[in-house]
Motif scaffolding. Sequence first.
Motif, PDB file in Angstrom:
ATOM      1  N   MET A  32     -37.829 -29.456 -10.603  1.00 13.78           N
ATOM      2  CA  MET A  32     -38.771 -30.042  -9.456  1.00 13.78           C
ATOM      3  C   MET A  32     -39.049 -28.824  -8.545  1.00 13.78           C
ATOM      4  O   MET A  32     -38.280 -28.119  -7.982  1.00 13.78           O
ATOM      5  CB  MET A  32     -37.896 -31.068  -8.918  1.00 13.78           C
ATOM      6  CG  MET A  32     -38.690 -31.749  -7.741  1.00 13.78           C
ATOM      7  SD  MET A  32     -37.923 -33.301  -6.965  1.00 13.78           S
ATOM      8  CE  MET A  32     -37.763 -34.561  -8.388  1.00 13.78           C
ATOM      9  N   HIS A  33     -40.332 -29.014  -8.112  1.00 16.46           N
ATOM     10  CA  HIS A  33     -40.798 -28.077  -7.073  1.00 16.46           C
ATOM     11  C   HIS A  33     -41.148 -28.815  -5.974  1.00 16.46           C
ATOM     12  O   HIS A  33     -42.167 -29.629  -5.767  1.00 16.46           O
ATOM     13  CB  HIS A  33     -42.318 -27.489  -7.740  1.00 16.46           C
ATOM     14  CG  HIS A  33     -41.779 -26.275  -8.698  1.00 16.46           C
ATOM     15  ND1 HIS A  33     -42.140 -25.051  -8.325  1.00 16.46           N
ATOM     16  CD2 HIS A  33     -41.423 -26.460  -9.997  1.00 16.46           C
ATOM     17  CE1 HIS A  33     -41.890 -24.493  -9.325  1.00 16.46           C
ATOM     18  NE2 HIS A  33     -41.208 -25.075 -10.256  1.00 16.46           N
ATOM     19  N   TYR A  34     -40.245 -28.804  -5.039  1.00 18.58           N
ATOM     20  CA  TYR A  34     -40.224 -29.668  -3.728  1.00 18.58           C
ATOM     21  C   TYR A  34     -39.288 -28.806  -2.691  1.00 18.58           C
ATOM     22  O   TYR A  34     -38.265 -28.148  -3.092  1.00 18.58           O
ATOM     23  CB  TYR A  34     -39.667 -30.829  -4.095  1.00 18.58           C
ATOM     24  CG  TYR A  34     -39.630 -32.005  -2.823  1.00 18.58           C
ATOM     25  CD1 TYR A  34     -40.868 -32.452  -2.141  1.00 18.58           C
ATOM     26  CD2 TYR A  34     -38.434 -31.965  -1.937  1.00 18.58           C
ATOM     27  CE1 TYR A  34     -40.681 -33.343  -1.154  1.00 18.58           C
ATOM     28  CE2 TYR A  34     -38.379 -32.833  -0.996  1.00 18.58           C
ATOM     29  CZ  TYR A  34     -39.505 -33.354  -0.491  1.00 18.58           C
ATOM     30  OH  TYR A  34     -39.596 -34.335   0.607  1.00 18.58           O
ATOM     31  N   GLY A  35     -39.934 -28.625  -1.497  1.00 14.04           N
ATOM     32  CA  GLY A  35     -39.309 -27.739  -0.474  1.00 14.04           C
ATOM     33  C   GLY A  35     -39.651 -26.410  -0.589  1.00 14.04           C
ATOM     34  O   GLY A  35     -40.769 -26.139  -1.280  1.00 14.04           O
ATOM     35  N   GLU A  36     -38.818 -25.579  -0.073  1.00 15.12           N
ATOM     36  CA  GLU A  36     -39.068 -23.989  -0.064  1.00 15.12           C
ATOM     37  C   GLU A  36     -39.096 -23.558  -1.435  1.00 15.12           C
ATOM     38  O   GLU A  36     -39.623 -22.481  -1.888  1.00 15.12           O
ATOM     39  CB  GLU A  36     -38.016 -23.571   0.664  1.00 15.12           C
ATOM     40  CG  GLU A  36     -38.090 -23.761   2.199  1.00 15.12           C
ATOM     41  CD  GLU A  36     -39.263 -23.317   2.908  1.00 15.12           C
ATOM     42  OE1 GLU A  36     -39.579 -22.234   2.459  1.00 15.12           O
ATOM     43  OE2 GLU A  36     -39.749 -24.135   3.679  1.00 15.12           O
ATOM     44  N   GLU A  37     -38.176 -24.171  -2.476  1.00 21.13           N
ATOM     45  CA  GLU A  37     -38.109 -23.227  -3.804  1.00 21.13           C
ATOM     46  C   GLU A  37     -37.995 -24.250  -4.885  1.00 21.13           C
ATOM     47  O   GLU A  37     -37.458 -25.522  -4.684  1.00 21.13           O
ATOM     48  CB  GLU A  37     -37.157 -22.293  -3.719  1.00 21.13           C
ATOM     49  CG  GLU A  37     -35.519 -22.799  -3.299  1.00 21.13           C
ATOM     50  CD  GLU A  37     -34.664 -21.842  -3.112  1.00 21.13           C
ATOM     51  OE1 GLU A  37     -33.592 -21.830  -3.765  1.00 21.13           O
ATOM     52  OE2 GLU A  37     -34.755 -20.922  -2.251  1.00 21.13           O
ATOM     53  N   ALA A  38     -37.819 -23.885  -5.993  1.00 24.10           N
ATOM     54  CA  ALA A  38     -37.763 -24.910  -7.267  1.00 24.10           C
ATOM     55  C   ALA A  38     -36.279 -25.079  -7.255  1.00 24.10           C
ATOM     56  O   ALA A  38     -35.423 -24.359  -6.865  1.00 24.10           O
ATOM     57  CB  ALA A  38     -38.175 -23.918  -8.463  1.00 24.10           C
ATOM     58  N   GLN A  39     -35.731 -26.441  -7.694  1.00 28.19           N
ATOM     59  CA  GLN A  39     -34.653 -26.863  -7.740  1.00 28.19           C
ATOM     60  C   GLN A  39     -33.851 -26.446  -8.894  1.00 28.19           C
ATOM     61  O   GLN A  39     -34.821 -25.933  -9.966  1.00 28.19           O
ATOM     62  CB  GLN A  39     -34.490 -28.375  -7.523  1.00 28.19           C
ATOM     63  CG  GLN A  39     -35.350 -29.012  -6.106  1.00 28.19           C
ATOM     64  CD  GLN A  39     -34.782 -28.029  -4.954  1.00 28.19           C
ATOM     65  OE1 GLN A  39     -33.463 -28.485  -4.783  1.00 28.19           O
ATOM     66  NE2 GLN A  39     -35.556 -27.965  -4.117  1.00 28.19           N
ATOM     67  N   ASP A  40     -32.643 -26.723  -9.222  1.00 26.31           N
ATOM     68  CA  ASP A  40     -32.069 -26.303 -10.533  1.00 26.31           C
ATOM     69  C   ASP A  40     -32.458 -27.367 -11.453  1.00 26.31           C
ATOM     70  O   ASP A  40     -32.684 -28.605 -11.204  1.00 26.31           O
ATOM     71  CB  ASP A  40     -30.553 -26.580 -10.399  1.00 26.31           C
ATOM     72  CG  ASP A  40     -29.824 -25.636  -9.318  1.00 26.31           C
ATOM     73  OD1 ASP A  40     -30.545 -24.473  -9.187  1.00 26.31           O
ATOM     74  OD2 ASP A  40     -28.928 -25.829  -8.663  1.00 26.31           O
TER      75      ASP A  40
END
Length: 70
Positions: A32-40
């Motif tokens: 998931m691309h949400y917030g400052e950086e891509a999630q795990d």
Amino acid sequence: MFVAERSTGHLIEVLDTQALFNPHKSRIKGSMHYGEEAQDPEFYEKSDLAFPSGEALPKCWTDPDYRLKP
């Protein structure tokens, strides 16, 4: 390739496009691309995904019996 989570609209980078195109697989691995950086990376149900435009995924990607239905 990116798809969107239907409930939130958040973008998900598909890490296994073969699973996305395979109608016999109900889940895909993505980040998931949400917030400052891509999630795990984690698994997402195809039924919860759509294209970023809001259009549903093609039946030939989600239903193994799509040719048998009118």
